[in-house]
Motif scaffolding. Structure first.
Motif, PDB file in Angstrom:
ATOM      1  N   ARG A  97      12.477  28.106  10.823  1.00  0.00           N
ATOM      2  CA  ARG A  97      13.304  27.786   9.656  1.00  0.00           C
ATOM      3  C   ARG A  97      14.663  28.477   9.762  1.00  0.00           C
ATOM      4  O   ARG A  97      14.740  29.639  10.192  1.00  0.00           O
ATOM      5  CB  ARG A  97      12.610  28.268   8.381  1.00  0.00           C
ATOM      6  CG  ARG A  97      11.334  27.553   8.026  1.00  0.00           C
ATOM      7  CD  ARG A  97      10.547  28.339   6.978  1.00  0.00           C
ATOM      8  NE  ARG A  97      10.036  29.592   7.537  1.00  0.00           N
ATOM      9  CZ  ARG A  97       9.395  30.525   6.821  1.00  0.00           C
ATOM     10  NH1 ARG A  97       9.230  30.356   5.519  1.00  0.00           N
ATOM     11  NH2 ARG A  97       8.957  31.631   7.411  1.00  0.00           N
ATOM     12  N   PRO A 185      -0.636  34.107   4.679  1.00  0.00           N
ATOM     13  CA  PRO A 185      -0.638  32.657   4.521  1.00  0.00           C
ATOM     14  C   PRO A 185       0.117  31.950   5.642  1.00  0.00           C
ATOM     15  O   PRO A 185       0.981  32.539   6.293  1.00  0.00           O
ATOM     16  CB  PRO A 185       0.062  32.451   3.168  1.00  0.00           C
ATOM     17  CG  PRO A 185       0.964  33.644   3.029  1.00  0.00           C
ATOM     18  CD  PRO A 185       0.229  34.775   3.688  1.00  0.00           C
ATOM     19  N   ASP A 186      -0.238  30.684   5.863  1.00  0.00           N
ATOM     20  CA  ASP A 186       0.483  29.824   6.810  1.00  0.00           C
ATOM     21  C   ASP A 186       0.548  30.402   8.225  1.00  0.00           C
ATOM     22  O   ASP A 186       1.561  30.267   8.919  1.00  0.00           O
ATOM     23  CB  ASP A 186       1.905  29.527   6.308  1.00  0.00           C
ATOM     24  CG  ASP A 186       1.894  28.840   4.947  1.00  0.00           C
ATOM     25  OD1 ASP A 186       0.949  28.075   4.692  1.00  0.00           O
ATOM     26  OD2 ASP A 186       2.809  29.094   4.145  1.00  0.00           O
ATOM     27  N   GLY A 187      -0.508  31.079   8.654  1.00  0.00           N
ATOM     28  CA  GLY A 187      -0.544  31.581  10.015  1.00  0.00           C
ATOM     29  C   GLY A 187       0.200  32.881  10.249  1.00  0.00           C
ATOM     30  O   GLY A 187       0.287  33.344  11.385  1.00  0.00           O
ATOM     31  N   SER A 188       0.732  33.487   9.213  1.00  0.00           N
ATOM     32  CA  SER A 188       1.460  34.745   9.379  1.00  0.00           C
ATOM     33  C   SER A 188       0.486  35.920   9.425  1.00  0.00           C
ATOM     34  O   SER A 188      -0.693  35.799   9.069  1.00  0.00           O
ATOM     35  CB  SER A 188       2.448  34.941   8.223  1.00  0.00           C
ATOM     36  OG  SER A 188       1.744  35.025   6.986  1.00  0.00           O
ATOM     37  N   THR A 213       5.900  35.942  10.853  1.00  0.00           N
ATOM     38  CA  THR A 213       5.629  34.550  10.513  1.00  0.00           C
ATOM     39  C   THR A 213       5.289  33.726  11.756  1.00  0.00           C
ATOM     40  O   THR A 213       5.655  34.080  12.883  1.00  0.00           O
ATOM     41  CB  THR A 213       6.833  33.915   9.797  1.00  0.00           C
ATOM     42  OG1 THR A 213       7.905  33.728  10.745  1.00  0.00           O
ATOM     43  CG2 THR A 213       7.323  34.786   8.657  1.00  0.00           C
ATOM     44  N   ASP A 215       6.495  30.874  12.529  1.00  0.00           N
ATOM     45  CA  ASP A 215       7.656  30.187  13.107  1.00  0.00           C
ATOM     46  C   ASP A 215       8.665  31.145  13.724  1.00  0.00           C
ATOM     47  O   ASP A 215       9.786  30.748  14.045  1.00  0.00           O
ATOM     48  CB  ASP A 215       8.328  29.295  12.056  1.00  0.00           C
ATOM     49  CG  ASP A 215       8.930  30.083  10.906  1.00  0.00           C
ATOM     50  OD1 ASP A 215       8.502  31.230  10.684  1.00  0.00           O
ATOM     51  OD2 ASP A 215       9.822  29.552  10.215  1.00  0.00           O
TER      52      ASP A 215
END
Length: 257
Positions: A97, A185-188, A213, A215
């Motif tokens: 991001r 959350p979200d793979g972090s 994170t 990403d």
């Protein structure tokens, strides 16, 4: 025996003499009728046999396997075409991001999460693509760093260039040295660290949270119980923000577009 008796016997015998022609003709007719009945009956029987064989021939292919064996009841014929094995796919990291803030905007953005008086401090270096900012919130020292994952890679002593490639969030968390890595959350992955300075000499206490994170961002948020990270008068026994609050800031999407 007298003549009268003899005559009487001869007349009686003449009456018993069979009509050969009539008997032969009648027997022949009866024989023909019997043969016709046998032929008709045999034809019907033959037709029945042929019909039974034909019906059996029609049913047998449905009951037999290709090799002529009878399958077990309930058995399912095997598919002769093998199912192809899918090739394993290499997972790819999500697209990174873009940042939504510049280095100068970080303090005010932090105040959107935790309203309070912000005092901006002189920065040693301004790098908008990887801001690391020191400022004060209500007089307490705070640091926020939002850096790409590759910024944490080691440098070559000979060339001064970074070595290797950035690892995934879990490994980066484990290599960060803070300890206490837990999935977020979200793979972090999130690391926490609490440092309590010695009270006898006025040591500063600090709380660190870094979110690694999926990403490729490392978001660090640090809170101190003094106006600076060291050599400063203590303003409270503990930093103003709890670990849970710092975790919220580190995982917030407010820093990104």
């Amino acid at each position: 025996m007298n003549d009268d008796s003899t005559s009487t016997l001869q007349r009686a015998a003449s009456l018993l003499e069979p009509d050969v022609d009539r008997l032969v003709t009648g027997g022949t007719a009866r024989g023909r009728r019997l043969r016709r009945r046998h032929r008709v009956g045999g034809g019907i029987a033959a037709a029945a046999v042929v019909g039974l064989v034909a019906a059996s021939a029609a049913v047998v292919p449905q009951l037999l396997d290709a090799d002529g064996s009878v399958p077990r009841q309930g058995a399912v014929a095997a598919d002769p075409t093998p199912t192809p094995t899918p090739e394993p796919r290499t997972p790819t990291a999500p697209t990174r991001r873009p940042l939504a803030v510049t280095q100068a905007q970080v303090p005010a953005t932090f105040a959107e999460l935790f309203p309070g008086e912000i005092t901006e401090l002189p920065q040693k270096e301004v790098v908008d693509e990887a801001p690391i900012v020191d400022f004060q919130w209500q007089g307490f020292a705070v640091r926020v760093g939002i850096t790409p994952a590759e910024y944490s890679l080691p440098y070559s002593i000979d060339t001064g260039e970074q070595i290797g490639t950035a690892a995934g969030p879990r490994k980066r968390c484990q290599q960060g040295g803070l300890g206490g890595c837990v999935p977020g959350p979200d793979g972090s992955w999130v690391a926490t660290y609490v440092n309590t300075g010695p009270a006898v000499d006025g040591g500063v206490s600090s709380r660190f949270v870094t979110a690694y994170t999926a990403d490729g961002w490392d978001v660090m948020v640090v809170s101190h119980n003094a106006a600076s990270s060291k050599g400063s008068e203590l303003l409270a026994d503990e930093p103003p923000f709890t670990v849970a609050q710092l975790r919220r800031a580190a995982l917030s999407g407010i820093w990104f577009e």
